[in-house]
Design a protein around this motif. Structure first.
Motif, PDB file in Angstrom:
ATOM      1  N   ALA A  89     -30.263 -40.778  47.830  1.00 22.89           N
ATOM      2  CA  ALA A  89     -30.084 -39.424  48.363  1.00 22.89           C
ATOM      3  C   ALA A  89     -29.475 -39.463  49.760  1.00 22.89           C
ATOM      4  O   ALA A  89     -28.593 -38.654  50.085  1.00 22.89           O
ATOM      5  CB  ALA A  89     -31.420 -38.691  48.376  1.00 22.89           C
ATOM      6  N   ARG A  90     -29.932 -40.402  50.602  1.00 24.74           N
ATOM      7  CA  ARG A  90     -29.365 -40.513  51.955  1.00 24.74           C
ATOM      8  C   ARG A  90     -27.884 -40.878  51.903  1.00 24.74           C
ATOM      9  O   ARG A  90     -27.080 -40.358  52.685  1.00 24.74           O
ATOM     10  CB  ARG A  90     -30.141 -41.547  52.769  1.00 24.74           C
ATOM     11  N   ARG A  91     -27.525 -41.763  50.985  1.00 33.10           N
ATOM     12  CA  ARG A  91     -26.118 -42.154  50.874  1.00 33.10           C
ATOM     13  C   ARG A  91     -25.263 -40.959  50.452  1.00 33.10           C
ATOM     14  O   ARG A  91     -24.178 -40.735  50.996  1.00 33.10           O
ATOM     15  CB  ARG A  91     -25.977 -43.290  49.858  1.00 33.10           C
ATOM     16  N   ILE A  92     -25.743 -40.184  49.495  1.00 32.60           N
ATOM     17  CA  ILE A  92     -24.991 -39.030  49.008  1.00 32.60           C
ATOM     18  C   ILE A  92     -24.875 -37.959  50.089  1.00 32.60           C
ATOM     19  O   ILE A  92     -23.813 -37.360  50.290  1.00 32.60           O
ATOM     20  CB  ILE A  92     -25.671 -38.458  47.751  1.00 32.60           C
ATOM     21  N   ALA A  93     -25.979 -37.714  50.808  1.00 28.78           N
ATOM     22  CA  ALA A  93     -26.014 -36.639  51.802  1.00 28.78           C
ATOM     23  C   ALA A  93     -25.505 -37.074  53.171  1.00 28.78           C
ATOM     24  O   ALA A  93     -25.350 -36.237  54.063  1.00 28.78           O
ATOM     25  CB  ALA A  93     -27.440 -36.112  51.935  1.00 28.78           C
ATOM     26  N   SER A  94     -25.274 -38.379  53.357  1.00 29.58           N
ATOM     27  CA  SER A  94     -24.842 -38.921  54.657  1.00 29.58           C
ATOM     28  C   SER A  94     -25.851 -38.584  55.749  1.00 29.58           C
ATOM     29  O   SER A  94     -25.494 -38.108  56.835  1.00 29.58           O
ATOM     30  CB  SER A  94     -23.446 -38.392  55.031  1.00 29.58           C
ATOM     31  N   THR A  95     -27.116 -38.822  55.457  1.00 33.81           N
ATOM     32  CA  THR A  95     -28.185 -38.598  56.422  1.00 33.81           C
ATOM     33  C   THR A  95     -28.915 -39.911  56.679  1.00 33.81           C
ATOM     34  O   THR A  95     -28.684 -40.911  55.998  1.00 33.81           O
ATOM     35  CB  THR A  95     -29.177 -37.536  55.911  1.00 33.81           C
ATOM     36  N   SER A  96     -29.822 -39.880  57.656  1.00 25.77           N
ATOM     37  CA  SER A  96     -30.496 -41.118  58.056  1.00 25.77           C
ATOM     38  C   SER A  96     -32.012 -40.985  58.124  1.00 25.77           C
ATOM     39  O   SER A  96     -32.692 -41.951  58.464  1.00 25.77           O
ATOM     40  CB  SER A  96     -29.976 -41.561  59.430  1.00 25.77           C
ATOM     41  N   GLY A  97     -32.541 -39.805  57.809  1.00 30.09           N
ATOM     42  CA  GLY A  97     -33.970 -39.575  57.964  1.00 30.09           C
ATOM     43  C   GLY A  97     -34.719 -39.474  56.649  1.00 30.09           C
ATOM     44  O   GLY A  97     -34.263 -39.969  55.611  1.00 30.09           O
ATOM     45  N   PRO A  98     -35.872 -38.812  56.668  1.00 28.18           N
ATOM     46  CA  PRO A  98     -36.692 -38.687  55.460  1.00 28.18           C
ATOM     47  C   PRO A  98     -35.984 -37.915  54.349  1.00 28.18           C
ATOM     48  O   PRO A  98     -35.089 -37.099  54.602  1.00 28.18           O
ATOM     49  CB  PRO A  98     -37.930 -37.920  55.952  1.00 28.18           C
ATOM     50  N   VAL A  99     -36.399 -38.184  53.121  1.00 33.95           N
ATOM     51  CA  VAL A  99     -35.934 -37.436  51.954  1.00 33.95           C
ATOM     52  C   VAL A  99     -37.162 -36.961  51.193  1.00 33.95           C
ATOM     53  O   VAL A  99     -38.019 -37.765  50.817  1.00 33.95           O
ATOM     54  CB  VAL A  99     -35.051 -38.294  51.028  1.00 33.95           C
ATOM     55  N   TYR A 118     -33.677 -31.972  46.614  1.00 32.77           N
ATOM     56  CA  TYR A 118     -33.869 -33.045  47.581  1.00 32.77           C
ATOM     57  C   TYR A 118     -33.535 -32.490  48.968  1.00 32.77           C
ATOM     58  O   TYR A 118     -32.412 -32.034  49.207  1.00 32.77           O
ATOM     59  CB  TYR A 118     -32.944 -34.222  47.287  1.00 32.77           C
ATOM     60  N   TYR A 119     -34.506 -32.541  49.882  1.00 29.61           N
ATOM     61  CA  TYR A 119     -34.292 -32.129  51.269  1.00 29.61           C
ATOM     62  C   TYR A 119     -34.003 -33.385  52.084  1.00 29.61           C
ATOM     63  O   TYR A 119     -34.869 -34.259  52.221  1.00 29.61           O
ATOM     64  CB  TYR A 119     -35.527 -31.417  51.814  1.00 29.61           C
ATOM     65  N   CYS A 120     -32.798 -33.480  52.626  1.00 31.70           N
ATOM     66  CA  CYS A 120     -32.344 -34.683  53.324  1.00 31.70           C
ATOM     67  C   CYS A 120     -32.246 -34.394  54.823  1.00 31.70           C
ATOM     68  O   CYS A 120     -31.463 -33.534  55.248  1.00 31.70           O
ATOM     69  CB  CYS A 120     -30.992 -35.136  52.786  1.00 31.70           C
ATOM     70  N   TYR A 121     -33.035 -35.124  55.617  1.00 31.85           N
ATOM     71  CA  TYR A 121     -33.143 -34.886  57.049  1.00 31.85           C
ATOM     72  C   TYR A 121     -32.419 -35.974  57.835  1.00 31.85           C
ATOM     73  O   TYR A 121     -32.278 -37.113  57.374  1.00 31.85           O
ATOM     74  CB  TYR A 121     -34.613 -34.882  57.480  1.00 31.85           C
ATOM     75  N   ASN A 122     -32.000 -35.611  59.041  1.00 32.73           N
ATOM     76  CA  ASN A 122     -31.582 -36.619  59.998  1.00 32.73           C
ATOM     77  C   ASN A 122     -32.814 -37.221  60.649  1.00 32.73           C
ATOM     78  O   ASN A 122     -33.866 -36.579  60.723  1.00 32.73           O
ATOM     79  CB  ASN A 122     -30.660 -36.021  61.064  1.00 32.73           C
ATOM     80  N   SER A 123     -32.693 -38.446  61.118  1.00 33.47           N
ATOM     81  CA  SER A 123     -33.841 -39.130  61.702  1.00 33.47           C
ATOM     82  C   SER A 123     -34.250 -38.466  63.008  1.00 33.47           C
ATOM     83  O   SER A 123     -33.436 -37.895  63.726  1.00 33.47           O
ATOM     84  CB  SER A 123     -33.519 -40.606  61.940  1.00 33.47           C
ATOM     85  N   ASP A 129     -39.751 -34.994  60.922  1.00 30.68           N
ATOM     86  CA  ASP A 129     -38.710 -34.958  59.900  1.00 30.68           C
ATOM     87  C   ASP A 129     -37.311 -34.923  60.487  1.00 30.68           C
ATOM     88  O   ASP A 129     -36.359 -35.397  59.886  1.00 30.68           O
ATOM     89  CB  ASP A 129     -38.899 -33.735  58.997  1.00 30.68           C
ATOM     90  N   GLY A 130     -37.143 -34.341  61.660  1.00 32.63           N
ATOM     91  CA  GLY A 130     -35.814 -34.160  62.209  1.00 32.63           C
ATOM     92  C   GLY A 130     -35.156 -32.914  61.644  1.00 32.63           C
ATOM     93  O   GLY A 130     -35.795 -32.038  61.061  1.00 32.63           O
ATOM     94  N   GLU A 131     -33.833 -32.833  61.786  1.00 31.02           N
ATOM     95  CA  GLU A 131     -33.079 -31.661  61.335  1.00 31.02           C
ATOM     96  C   GLU A 131     -32.780 -31.768  59.846  1.00 31.02           C
ATOM     97  O   GLU A 131     -32.338 -32.808  59.354  1.00 31.02           O
ATOM     98  CB  GLU A 131     -31.764 -31.572  62.105  1.00 31.02           C
TER      99      GLU A 131
END
Length: 323
Positions: A89-99, A118-123, A129-131
């Motif tokens: 999910a992080r790879r698809i959403a280009s995020t670095s935090g929790p999923v 899937y809620y994808c957050y920045n670290s 959770d971040g943004e």
């Protein structure tokens, strides 16, 4: 053949669910003080209770709502089968935090999930959770079991309809979707914008946080028969629409095998519109380079859509006998 399969599947589900419900009852009778399903994943799941409401305004007025329970799962701590992993999910959403995955878990051998998110957050800092940066929708239709997954901006996005989710809706609509970051409450709303019917359908989920757990027995009892109830409501409301003489539509694959490609093309057209890009800029607080992209994509000398990034979107085909 399809009708016979549906009846056979219903009978098999009833038998399997009855047997597994008996096993669950026995577990409740002989439960241990500490459940083995906890461990390092303790507290990885938030429990929500709320209501889903559907409102159709045209061509026939039809509205209903029903109670529902959802789990919000921290996928880094509790991966789930048949879903994306946190890293995927992080790879698809280009995020670095929790999923975190909002879904209805399987209950006594049966799964029914019209929509998972899937809620994808920045670290952010420790324990934060971040943004909320991106969401991934996972839509499954009934009874075919087809699935589509696509990315969308959580605060507001417009997606060309990619899946035949109802035999009472054609494929011409666009989905206007919004998903607030889950906290003590969560809210998801999808409206269908149609070229001739207008904004004629809205589905909304509003739920409240009622607890945290990773205890497998508590999860099993909390969601007992929840998927079955959702399936029953789907079929019952479909019958009511049919009795209101709403036109029944065949699956688009029988008429147009390229309907998925056409959905991707329509979605790219939506994303390439200047107004849509400006809306994305406001939502994401992007730099002024978005304005430049907008001008290029709408310039009469522009030769293609290479400046517009396509939405990530993948399908899972239906299984026999629906394939």
């Amino acid at each position: 053949m399809e009708a016979l399969y549906l009846l056979a599947s219903l009978a098999a589900t009833l038998v399997t669910s009855a047997f597994q419900s008996l096993l669950l009852f026995l577990r409740l009778l002989f439960q241990r003080r500490h459940d083995s399903g906890g461990g390092s994943a303790a507290g990885a799941t938030r429990l929500y209770e709320g209501r889903v409401r559907h409102s159709r305004r045209r061509p026939a007025a039809h509205a209903f709502e029903y109670p529902v329970r959802y789990a919000l799962v921290d996928l880094d701590r509790l991966p789930l089968p048949d879903h994306l992993s946190a890293d995927e999910a992080r790879r698809i959403a280009s995020t670095s935090g929790p999923v975190r995955l909002l879904t209805i878990p399987k209950s006594v051998g049966y799964e029914q999930n019209p929509l998972s998110i899937y809620y994808c957050y920045n670290s952010a800092g420790q324990g934060q959770d971040g943004e909320l940066r991106m969401c991934i929708a996972e839509v499954t239709n009934t009874p075919w079991g087809e699935r589509v997954m696509f990315t969308f901006q959580p605060d507001s996005d417009l997606v060309a309809k990619p899946l035949h989710v109802s035999p009472f809706m054609d494929m011409l609509g666009n989905w206007s979707i919004r998903a607030d970051a889950p906290g003590d409450s969560l809210y998801v709303v999808i409206s269908v914008q149609h070229p001739t019917l207008g904004n004629y359908f809205t589905a909304a989920l509003h739920a409240k946080l009622v607890g945290h757990t990773s205890n497998s027995l508590r999860l099993a009892t909390f969601f007992w028969l929840m998927p079955h109830k959702v399936a029953a409501w789907i079929y019952w409301e479909a019958l009511r629409l049919w009795l209101k003489n709403v036109k029944f539509l065949d699956h688009p694959r029988y008429l147009n095998m390229s309907y998925r490609d056409e959905a991707l093309k329509r979605d790219l057209e939506l994303r390439s519109s200047c107004s849509f890009l400006q809306k994305q800029k406001a939502n994401n607080q992007r730099s002024s380079s978005t304005d430049k992209t907008c001008e290029i994509s709408n310039h009469p000398d522009n030769k293609g859509d290479e400046n517009i990034m396509k939405r990530w979107c993948v399908w899972r085909d239906a299984q026999w006998p629906w394939s």
